[in-house]
Structures are given as structure tokens and as C-alpha cells.
Design a protein around this motif. Structure first.
Motif, mmCIF file in Angstrom:
data_model
loop_
_atom_site.group_PDB
_atom_site.id
_atom_site.type_symbol
_atom_site.label_atom_id
_atom_site.label_comp_id
_atom_site.label_asym_id
_atom_site.label_seq_id
_atom_site.Cartn_x
_atom_site.Cartn_y
_atom_site.Cartn_z
ATOM 1 N N TYR A 1 3.910 0.846 2.270
ATOM 2 C CA TYR A 1 3.730 -0.028 3.421
ATOM 3 C C TYR A 1 3.473 -1.460 2.978
ATOM 4 O O TYR A 1 2.682 -1.702 2.056
ATOM 5 C CB TYR A 1 2.547 0.431 4.265
ATOM 6 C CG TYR A 1 2.713 1.778 4.904
ATOM 7 C CD1 TYR A 1 2.285 2.934 4.244
ATOM 8 C CD2 TYR A 1 3.279 1.916 6.173
ATOM 9 C CE1 TYR A 1 2.427 4.185 4.837
ATOM 10 C CE2 TYR A 1 3.424 3.157 6.765
ATOM 11 C CZ TYR A 1 2.996 4.285 6.101
ATOM 12 O OH TYR A 1 3.134 5.512 6.678
ATOM 13 N N CYS A 2 4.087 -2.370 3.663
ATOM 14 C CA CYS A 2 3.855 -3.794 3.453
ATOM 15 C C CYS A 2 2.760 -4.258 4.407
ATOM 16 O O CYS A 2 2.684 -3.789 5.546
ATOM 17 C CB CYS A 2 5.159 -4.547 3.722
ATOM 18 S SG CYS A 2 5.060 -6.331 3.594
ATOM 19 N N ASN A 3 1.929 -5.160 3.937
ATOM 20 C CA ASN A 3 0.844 -5.689 4.754
ATOM 21 C C ASN A 3 0.781 -7.204 4.629
ATOM 22 O O ASN A 3 0.943 -7.748 3.536
ATOM 23 C CB ASN A 3 -0.485 -5.071 4.322
ATOM 24 C CG ASN A 3 -1.673 -5.676 5.043
ATOM 25 O OD1 ASN A 3 -2.344 -6.557 4.534
ATOM 26 N ND2 ASN A 3 -1.937 -5.171 6.239
ATOM 27 N N TYR B 1 0.858 -1.173 0.000
ATOM 28 C CA TYR B 1 0.000 0.000 0.000
ATOM 29 C C TYR B 1 0.897 1.226 0.000
ATOM 30 O O TYR B 1 2.079 1.139 0.306
ATOM 31 C CB TYR B 1 -0.900 0.013 1.236
ATOM 32 C CG TYR B 1 -1.918 -1.099 1.264
ATOM 33 C CD1 TYR B 1 -1.532 -2.412 1.528
ATOM 34 C CD2 TYR B 1 -3.261 -0.850 1.025
ATOM 35 C CE1 TYR B 1 -2.454 -3.441 1.543
ATOM 36 C CE2 TYR B 1 -4.202 -1.872 1.049
ATOM 37 C CZ TYR B 1 -3.789 -3.169 1.304
ATOM 38 O OH TYR B 1 -4.715 -4.174 1.320
ATOM 39 N N ALA C 1 -1.927 -10.296 5.678
ATOM 40 C CA ALA C 1 -3.307 -10.468 6.117
ATOM 41 C C ALA C 1 -3.743 -11.915 6.000
ATOM 42 O O ALA C 1 -3.397 -12.619 5.049
ATOM 43 C CB ALA C 1 -4.228 -9.580 5.289
ATOM 44 N N TRP D 1 1.224 -4.594 9.643
ATOM 45 C CA TRP D 1 1.802 -3.562 8.781
ATOM 46 C C TRP D 1 3.279 -3.377 9.078
ATOM 47 O O TRP D 1 3.707 -3.465 10.230
ATOM 48 C CB TRP D 1 1.074 -2.240 8.985
ATOM 49 C CG TRP D 1 -0.344 -2.272 8.526
ATOM 50 C CD1 TRP D 1 -1.434 -2.631 9.267
ATOM 51 C CD2 TRP D 1 -0.825 -1.955 7.228
ATOM 52 N NE1 TRP D 1 -2.569 -2.557 8.489
ATOM 53 C CE2 TRP D 1 -2.223 -2.140 7.241
ATOM 54 C CE3 TRP D 1 -0.223 -1.539 6.043
ATOM 55 C CZ2 TRP D 1 -3.034 -1.913 6.118
ATOM 56 C CZ3 TRP D 1 -1.011 -1.310 4.928
ATOM 57 C CH2 TRP D 1 -2.402 -1.495 4.971
ATOM 58 N N ARG E 1 -4.229 6.320 2.507
ATOM 59 C CA ARG E 1 -3.486 5.125 2.104
ATOM 60 C C ARG E 1 -4.293 4.365 1.056
ATOM 61 O O ARG E 1 -5.508 4.213 1.191
ATOM 62 C CB ARG E 1 -3.216 4.236 3.313
ATOM 63 C CG ARG E 1 -2.249 3.103 3.055
ATOM 64 C CD ARG E 1 -1.918 2.349 4.342
ATOM 65 N NE ARG E 1 -1.275 3.212 5.326
ATOM 66 C CZ ARG E 1 -0.773 2.756 6.475
ATOM 67 N NH1 ARG E 1 -0.835 1.461 6.764
ATOM 68 N NH2 ARG E 1 -0.223 3.598 7.331
ATOM 69 N N ASP F 1 -3.632 -8.903 10.542
ATOM 70 C CA ASP F 1 -3.614 -7.698 9.711
ATOM 71 C C ASP F 1 -2.434 -6.869 10.202
ATOM 72 O O ASP F 1 -2.590 -6.000 11.050
ATOM 73 C CB ASP F 1 -4.928 -6.927 9.827
ATOM 74 C CG ASP F 1 -4.971 -5.728 8.891
ATOM 75 O OD1 ASP F 1 -5.765 -4.799 9.149
ATOM 76 O OD2 ASP F 1 -4.189 -5.685 7.909
#
Length: 117
Positions: free
Chosen positions: A94-96, A37, A98, A107, A45, A105
């Protein structure tokens, strides 16, 4: 607690390329949908790209054909290759990680990608 560590950001000129990566520890990486993101100054975002545990990818229209998301499950790492960068790609990325099943979830801390001449 899933910890994500991003690396690879930095200043790049318009038309240039950059690769960022996101690593996590643990053996459950393969079950996560991983995503990138970004948040530009003064904006919300937004999703850039995601890759599921099975390798299915999805991209924002604004980056299709320029960005490629991939994952190396053996290294617990997800990558974002960014080509033909534009000034409007300037953002904190940003890396996520999930997982609905495992209620995850998570970040990363974010990484700056300024695109400027």
C-alpha cells in the motif's frame, strides 16, 4: 481528498526484482511524506519504507539493503524498487501520503506482490 494510484505489482520469483509506483494528482505532492506499507495474509499492516518531503528515507530492518524508495516530485510519483525478493515479502503493498500540517493520511488501493517459484 488525495487519491493514490499504485501500479507495477505482479508475480515474481525468489531472488527477482520488481518496481512498484504510486502516483497522485495535485500540486501538493512535494509536502507529503510518502510511504510504502505491506500486509501479508493473516498479519498486520507494517511499514516498509518512507521518504520525507526533504528526501530522508527510512526502512524496515527486513528490507534494508534490498529495497529502495524514491520520489519524483515533477511526476508526483513515489517508487519502491525491490531487489532480491523473498517469499516472506509476499504481501499487498500500500502507498501512503501523509502530512500532519495538512491533516492528510491517504492510502492507495493496494497492489499484490506474490513472491513464489
Amino acid at each position: 481528498q488525495v487519491q493514490l494510484v499504485e501500479s507495477g505489482g505482479g508475480l515474481v520469483q525468489p531472488g527477482g526484482s520488481l518496481s512498484v509506483s504510486c502516483a497522485t494528482a495535485g500540486s501538493t505532492f512535494t509536502i507529503y511524506t510518502m510511504g510504502w506499507y505491506r500486509q501479508a495474509p493473516g498479519k498486520q499492516r507494517e511499514l516498509v519504507a518512507i521518504i520525507t518531503s526533504g528526501g530522508t528515507t527510512n526502512y524496515a530492518d527486513s528490507v534494508k539493503g534490498r529495497f529502495t524508495i524514491s520520489r519524483d516530485n515533477a511526476k508526483n510519483t513515489v517508487f519502491l524498487q525491490m531487489n532480491n525478493l523473498k517469499p516472506e515479502d509476499t504481501a499487498v503493498y500500500y502507498c501512503n501520503a501523509a502530512s500532519v500540517t495538512y491533516r492528510v493520511d491517504a492510502w492507495g488501493q493496494g497492489i499484490q506482490v506474490p513472491v513464489s517459484s
